[in-house]
Scaffold this motif. Structure first.
Motif, PDB file in Angstrom:
ATOM      1  N   ILE A   1       0.841  -1.202   0.000  1.00  0.00           N
ATOM      2  CA  ILE A   1       0.000   0.000   0.000  1.00  0.00           C
ATOM      3  C   ILE A   1       0.875   1.249   0.000  1.00  0.00           C
ATOM      4  O   ILE A   1       0.623   2.206  -0.742  1.00  0.00           O
ATOM      5  CB  ILE A   1      -0.942  -0.007   1.219  1.00  0.00           C
ATOM      6  CG1 ILE A   1      -1.998  -1.104   1.057  1.00  0.00           C
ATOM      7  CG2 ILE A   1      -1.605   1.358   1.411  1.00  0.00           C
ATOM      8  CD1 ILE A   1      -2.867  -1.312   2.278  1.00  0.00           C
ATOM      9  N   GLU A   2       1.931   1.232   0.816  1.00  0.00           N
ATOM     10  CA  GLU A   2       2.830   2.390   0.859  1.00  0.00           C
ATOM     11  C   GLU A   2       3.464   2.641  -0.504  1.00  0.00           C
ATOM     12  O   GLU A   2       3.609   3.782  -0.939  1.00  0.00           O
ATOM     13  CB  GLU A   2       3.918   2.166   1.920  1.00  0.00           C
ATOM     14  CG  GLU A   2       3.400   2.257   3.347  1.00  0.00           C
ATOM     15  CD  GLU A   2       4.456   1.857   4.387  1.00  0.00           C
ATOM     16  OE1 GLU A   2       5.649   1.806   4.041  1.00  0.00           O
ATOM     17  OE2 GLU A   2       4.076   1.581   5.540  1.00  0.00           O
ATOM     18  N   MET A   3       3.842   1.540  -1.185  1.00  0.00           N
ATOM     19  CA  MET A   3       4.443   1.698  -2.516  1.00  0.00           C
ATOM     20  C   MET A   3       3.449   2.283  -3.508  1.00  0.00           C
ATOM     21  O   MET A   3       3.824   3.060  -4.384  1.00  0.00           O
ATOM     22  CB  MET A   3       4.931   0.343  -3.023  1.00  0.00           C
ATOM     23  CG  MET A   3       6.214  -0.135  -2.373  1.00  0.00           C
ATOM     24  SD  MET A   3       6.792  -1.664  -3.147  1.00  0.00           S
ATOM     25  CE  MET A   3       6.920  -2.722  -1.723  1.00  0.00           C
ATOM     26  N   CYS A  32       5.368  -6.795 -11.139  1.00  0.00           N
ATOM     27  CA  CYS A  32       6.795  -7.141 -11.173  1.00  0.00           C
ATOM     28  C   CYS A  32       7.621  -6.137 -10.393  1.00  0.00           C
ATOM     29  O   CYS A  32       8.611  -6.495  -9.756  1.00  0.00           O
ATOM     30  CB  CYS A  32       7.294  -7.282 -12.597  1.00  0.00           C
ATOM     31  SG  CYS A  32       6.977  -5.850 -13.632  1.00  0.00           S
ATOM     32  N   GLU A  33       7.201  -4.875 -10.409  1.00  0.00           N
ATOM     33  CA  GLU A  33       7.950  -3.867  -9.661  1.00  0.00           C
ATOM     34  C   GLU A  33       7.754  -4.043  -8.166  1.00  0.00           C
ATOM     35  O   GLU A  33       8.690  -3.914  -7.365  1.00  0.00           O
ATOM     36  CB  GLU A  33       7.513  -2.463 -10.084  1.00  0.00           C
ATOM     37  CG  GLU A  33       8.361  -1.389  -9.425  1.00  0.00           C
ATOM     38  CD  GLU A  33       8.134  -0.016 -10.028  1.00  0.00           C
ATOM     39  OE1 GLU A  33       8.954   0.866  -9.794  1.00  0.00           O
ATOM     40  OE2 GLU A  33       7.125   0.150 -10.752  1.00  0.00           O
ATOM     41  N   LEU A  34       6.513  -4.359  -7.770  1.00  0.00           N
ATOM     42  CA  LEU A  34       6.249  -4.621  -6.355  1.00  0.00           C
ATOM     43  C   LEU A  34       7.075  -5.816  -5.893  1.00  0.00           C
ATOM     44  O   LEU A  34       7.636  -5.827  -4.794  1.00  0.00           O
ATOM     45  CB  LEU A  34       4.752  -4.907  -6.140  1.00  0.00           C
ATOM     46  CG  LEU A  34       3.794  -3.756  -6.456  1.00  0.00           C
ATOM     47  CD1 LEU A  34       2.347  -4.232  -6.410  1.00  0.00           C
ATOM     48  CD2 LEU A  34       4.008  -2.600  -5.499  1.00  0.00           C
ATOM     49  N   HIS A  88      -1.432  -3.574 -13.632  1.00  0.00           N
ATOM     50  CA  HIS A  88      -1.125  -2.342 -12.900  1.00  0.00           C
ATOM     51  C   HIS A  88      -2.095  -2.200 -11.734  1.00  0.00           C
ATOM     52  O   HIS A  88      -3.304  -2.339 -11.908  1.00  0.00           O
ATOM     53  CB  HIS A  88      -1.240  -1.136 -13.826  1.00  0.00           C
ATOM     54  CG  HIS A  88      -0.287  -1.173 -14.979  1.00  0.00           C
ATOM     55  ND1 HIS A  88       0.941  -0.565 -14.936  1.00  0.00           N
ATOM     56  CD2 HIS A  88      -0.369  -1.781 -16.189  1.00  0.00           C
ATOM     57  CE1 HIS A  88       1.573  -0.767 -16.084  1.00  0.00           C
ATOM     58  NE2 HIS A  88       0.792  -1.512 -16.859  1.00  0.00           N
ATOM     59  N   TYR A  89      -1.546  -1.911 -10.569  1.00  0.00           N
ATOM     60  CA  TYR A  89      -2.355  -1.796  -9.361  1.00  0.00           C
ATOM     61  C   TYR A  89      -2.395  -0.352  -8.877  1.00  0.00           C
ATOM     62  O   TYR A  89      -1.390   0.359  -8.949  1.00  0.00           O
ATOM     63  CB  TYR A  89      -1.792  -2.706  -8.266  1.00  0.00           C
ATOM     64  CG  TYR A  89      -1.810  -4.168  -8.643  1.00  0.00           C
ATOM     65  CD1 TYR A  89      -2.983  -4.904  -8.543  1.00  0.00           C
ATOM     66  CD2 TYR A  89      -0.664  -4.801  -9.125  1.00  0.00           C
ATOM     67  CE1 TYR A  89      -3.016  -6.247  -8.898  1.00  0.00           C
ATOM     68  CE2 TYR A  89      -0.695  -6.142  -9.484  1.00  0.00           C
ATOM     69  CZ  TYR A  89      -1.861  -6.851  -9.367  1.00  0.00           C
ATOM     70  OH  TYR A  89      -1.890  -8.173  -9.729  1.00  0.00           O
ATOM     71  N   THR A  90      -3.573   0.029  -8.409  1.00  0.00           N
ATOM     72  CA  THR A  90      -3.775   1.397  -7.935  1.00  0.00           C
ATOM     73  C   THR A  90      -4.557   1.397  -6.639  1.00  0.00           C
ATOM     74  O   THR A  90      -5.402   0.522  -6.411  1.00  0.00           O
ATOM     75  CB  THR A  90      -4.607   2.212  -8.959  1.00  0.00           C
ATOM     76  OG1 THR A  90      -4.260   1.824 -10.264  1.00  0.00           O
ATOM     77  CG2 THR A  90      -4.388   3.697  -8.764  1.00  0.00           C
ATOM     78  N   ALA A 149      -2.296   9.332   5.152  1.00  0.00           N
ATOM     79  CA  ALA A 149      -1.051   9.584   4.409  1.00  0.00           C
ATOM     80  C   ALA A 149      -0.888   8.604   3.251  1.00  0.00           C
ATOM     81  O   ALA A 149      -0.595   9.011   2.132  1.00  0.00           O
ATOM     82  CB  ALA A 149       0.144   9.486   5.355  1.00  0.00           C
ATOM     83  N   VAL A 150      -1.089   7.321   3.502  1.00  0.00           N
ATOM     84  CA  VAL A 150      -0.873   6.348   2.428  1.00  0.00           C
ATOM     85  C   VAL A 150      -1.979   6.400   1.381  1.00  0.00           C
ATOM     86  O   VAL A 150      -1.766   5.974   0.246  1.00  0.00           O
ATOM     87  CB  VAL A 150      -0.762   4.897   2.962  1.00  0.00           C
ATOM     88  CG1 VAL A 150       0.481   4.735   3.812  1.00  0.00           C
ATOM     89  CG2 VAL A 150      -2.004   4.467   3.691  1.00  0.00           C
ATOM     90  N   SER A 151      -3.147   6.917   1.738  1.00  0.00           N
ATOM     91  CA  SER A 151      -4.246   6.900   0.772  1.00  0.00           C
ATOM     92  C   SER A 151      -4.394   8.216   0.028  1.00  0.00           C
ATOM     93  O   SER A 151      -5.215   8.325  -0.877  1.00  0.00           O
ATOM     94  CB  SER A 151      -5.562   6.565   1.482  1.00  0.00           C
ATOM     95  OG  SER A 151      -5.930   7.607   2.351  1.00  0.00           O
TER      96      SER A 151
END
Lengths: 103, 103
Positions: free
Chosen positions: A22-24, A33-35, A69-71, B86-88
């Motif tokens: 979540i922070e990322m 792949c980046e996560l 892609h995740y958002t 903050a994270v959201s």
DNA sequence: GTAATACATAGACATTTGTCAATATGTTTT
DNA sequence: AAAACATATTGACAAATGTCTATGTATTAC
């Protein structure tokens, strides 16, 4: 949002790896792949975590070729914060004086 | 607040019975026996839940004779909400353009 | 078309979790 | 002192969870 849905969101956020994810995602859309590069877990484990985060509504995914892609879903976080703010606010008007052991 | 502490708070809130307890405490200080009346659990189970909620900092307790009074720790909720907010939040300045699969 | 890449699914396993019954401890009431 | 009440602790157990290996499925690159 029902109490069960809130509980599911909390459960999804109760793992440090998922919190890191979540922070990322705070800095914007990321692909799996980046996560994976940043976490010390295998690809199936990441896949599992992303499913947990998606199922509770905190994260949405978008397929683009072979990438996912995740958002962050800000609406979901907003509703969640609303609940937390409500239960944690001291509302003197709501205060009940009928505790069995109050003198 | 470390990521582990946040995860512990989330874990504490990931159970519907504990969410009900928090909701009950919203209206003010409650003793264990009153919480027990409202929940369909045994006394040892309630005791366990109160320990989980206390250990992560969400709830504080005050002993008064044979009664234990539980209260929401607003400072803890405030810190927690701060993290979630903050994270959201979509922070365009934090946005990274370096995703491996971005075109 | 074959290899490589990104992701999901299935199954296994150890750990954690929510719950209970039984019991113990401390406090109030009688 | 004895009984009743409020809470904690212990030990047990089934269910859920996080993780892995092995394998499957698309999609892209050569």
């Amino acid at each position: 949002m029902t109490r069960e849905e809130i509980a599911n969101i909390c459960k999804a956020m109760s793992d440090t790896n998922r919190l890191r994810i979540i922070e990322m995602l705070t800095s914007g859309e990321k692909c799996g792949c980046e996560l994976l590069d940043e976490l010390q877990v295998t690809q199936p484990t990441l896949s599992h975590h992303m499913k947990v985060l998606s199922d509770c509504g905190l994260v949405s995914s978008r397929k683009d070729g072979k990438w996912h892609h995740y958002t962050i879903r800000h609406e979901c976080f907003a509703e969640y914060i609303e609940y937390i703010a409500a239960v944690s606010s001291h509302n003197e008007q709501n205060r009940e004086m009928s505790c069995c052991c109050s003198k």
